[in-house]
Scaffold this active site. Structure first.
Site, short mmCIF file in Angstrom:
data_model
loop_
_atom_site.label_atom_id
_atom_site.label_comp_id
_atom_site.label_asym_id
_atom_site.label_seq_id
_atom_site.Cartn_x
_atom_site.Cartn_y
_atom_site.Cartn_z
CE1 TYR A 198 0.35 1.99 4.18
CE2 TYR A 198 0.73 -0.34 4.59
CZ TYR A 198 0.84 0.99 4.99
OH TYR A 198 1.41 1.30 6.20
CB CYS A 199 1.74 3.88 -1.63
SG CYS A 199 0.76 3.78 -3.16
CB THR A 200 -0.08 8.44 -0.46
OG1 THR A 200 1.12 8.48 0.31
CG2 THR A 200 -1.00 9.59 -0.06
CB CYS A 205 1.12 0.05 -3.39
SG CYS A 205 -0.49 0.84 -3.57
CB ILE A 227 -3.62 5.75 3.01
CG1 ILE A 227 -2.46 4.77 3.25
CG2 ILE A 227 -4.16 6.26 4.34
CD1 ILE A 227 -1.17 5.46 3.68
#
Length: 346
Positions: A198-200, A205, A227
């Site tokens: 995952y990432c922002t 990701c 996120i």
């Protein structure tokens, strides 16, 4: 012919933004797709977005587009229609900011880059079309209840520090190009497990999931919309929120609150804090975490030296910082180059 870049000073643009009465909506989106002429695509997009008074930062490359922008809220639907008229962006997910004051950007910058995410990958056989499977918020929660699932955070150290999923593993680096091979190496003993990245907002990701598959991993997933989308879906669907703390964002806000927990500390006094700021000394401009008491004590500076510097006449400050290259000046407790910060406390 329309001007294809900004010619107004940053100070004036910021002032105009603060004077705006209409609310703005902050949005991020990305898409990996082939762009034959990135420069022409960039210029056409600049004209269209300028007409809608869009501010923000957009990168365009032959591999696609990466955008973080704000738009007057009344023009949100017009923006969506504009983007959807581009075949490759038709129906694209627009991540709406979670904790938004509408003051995220004050100018529109669209830059042509070699890649929309600097990844260091030079293997011609790497194919972004072969990527991990999306998981939505509900699926993410279900999979992460399984002890055989590994969650990997593909963001930088300073992002992870203020907020992350409760079981996430940090890949300790401040650049994505360093993280990719590190993540593959760290996961060598977990090739049979479910791996969720995952990432922002999803862009890093998604590429990381394709890289892991390229490295021979099988059960690779990535969190749809990152996120930001997860936090919105958790609220909409009444799901358990597994994210702890704040989500770092790359705009003037420097963060949006996802949960009430403060999981990091002030880099100056060690008290609980998760507010990022840039040192007010333009010759330093260090990105670090500062609590309200230290912000008052040091006037928004990272040290007594920087605090003393900003008291000097502007012409003296200009001479002091002449020729200085601040580079990626980011506080990281593991990096010796910034250790003097802790020795500057007064």
């Amino acid at each position: 012919m329309a001007v294809l870049h900004n010619r107004v000073s940053q100070e004036e643009l910021k002032k105009k933004l603060m004077e705006e009465s209409e609310p703005r909506t902050t949005i991020s989106f990305y898409q990996y797709f082939f762009i034959e002429d990135p420069k022409q695509f960039r210029d056409d997009l600049y004209r269209s977005l300028t007409n809608l008074k869009v501010f923000g930062r957009i990168y365009v490359a032959s591999e696609g587009i990466n955008a973080q922008i704000s738009v007057p809220s009344s023009d949100f639907e017009a923006l969506k229609e504009l983007l959807y008229r581009i075949d490759a962006l038709n129906g694209i997910r627009l991540n709406i900011a979670v904790d938004d004051d509408g003051k995220s950007f004050w100018v529109l910058k669209i830059k042509v880059r070699e890649k929309i995410v600097a990844d260091g990958i030079d293997d011609p056989s790497f194919d972004m079309r072969n990527k991990g499977r999306y998981v939505n918020a509900e699926e993410f929660n279900r999979l992460t209840d399984d002890p055989e699932t590994v969650v990997i955070d593909m963001r930088n150290h300073y992002e992870f520090e203020v907020g992350h999923f409760d079981t996430a593993i940090e890949v300790p680096s401040d650049t994505f190009r360093e993280q990719l091979p590190m993540a593959a190496e760290m996961m060598q003993d977990n090739k049979d497990k479910n791996i969720i990245m995952y990432c922002t907002g999803g862009i890093r990701c998604e590429k990381a999931s394709a890289y892991m598959l390229h490295q021979g991993f099988k059960n690779v997933f990535h969190l749809e919309g990152g996120i930001i989308n997860y936090a919105n879906k958790v609220k909409e669907q009444g799901l358990d929120n597994k994210f702890r703390g704040k989500n770092f964002v790359f705009d003037n806000r420097l963060g949006e609150r996802i949960s009430d927990e403060i999981i990091s500390t002030c880099h100056q006094c060690g008290e609980p804090a998760d507010t990022h700021t840039n040192c007010r000394n333009e010759g330093c401009h260090l990105l670090f975490i500062q609590c309200e008491k230290c912000a008052a004590k040091y006037s928004g500076c990272c040290s007594t030296e920087c605090h003393d510097t900003i008291q000097l006449p502007e012409e003296v400050q200009l001479e002091m910082r002449r020729g200085i290259d601040k580079g990626r000046n980011v506080f990281n407790k593991s990096r010796s180059r910034i250790k003097p910060l802790l020795n500057k406390k007064g």
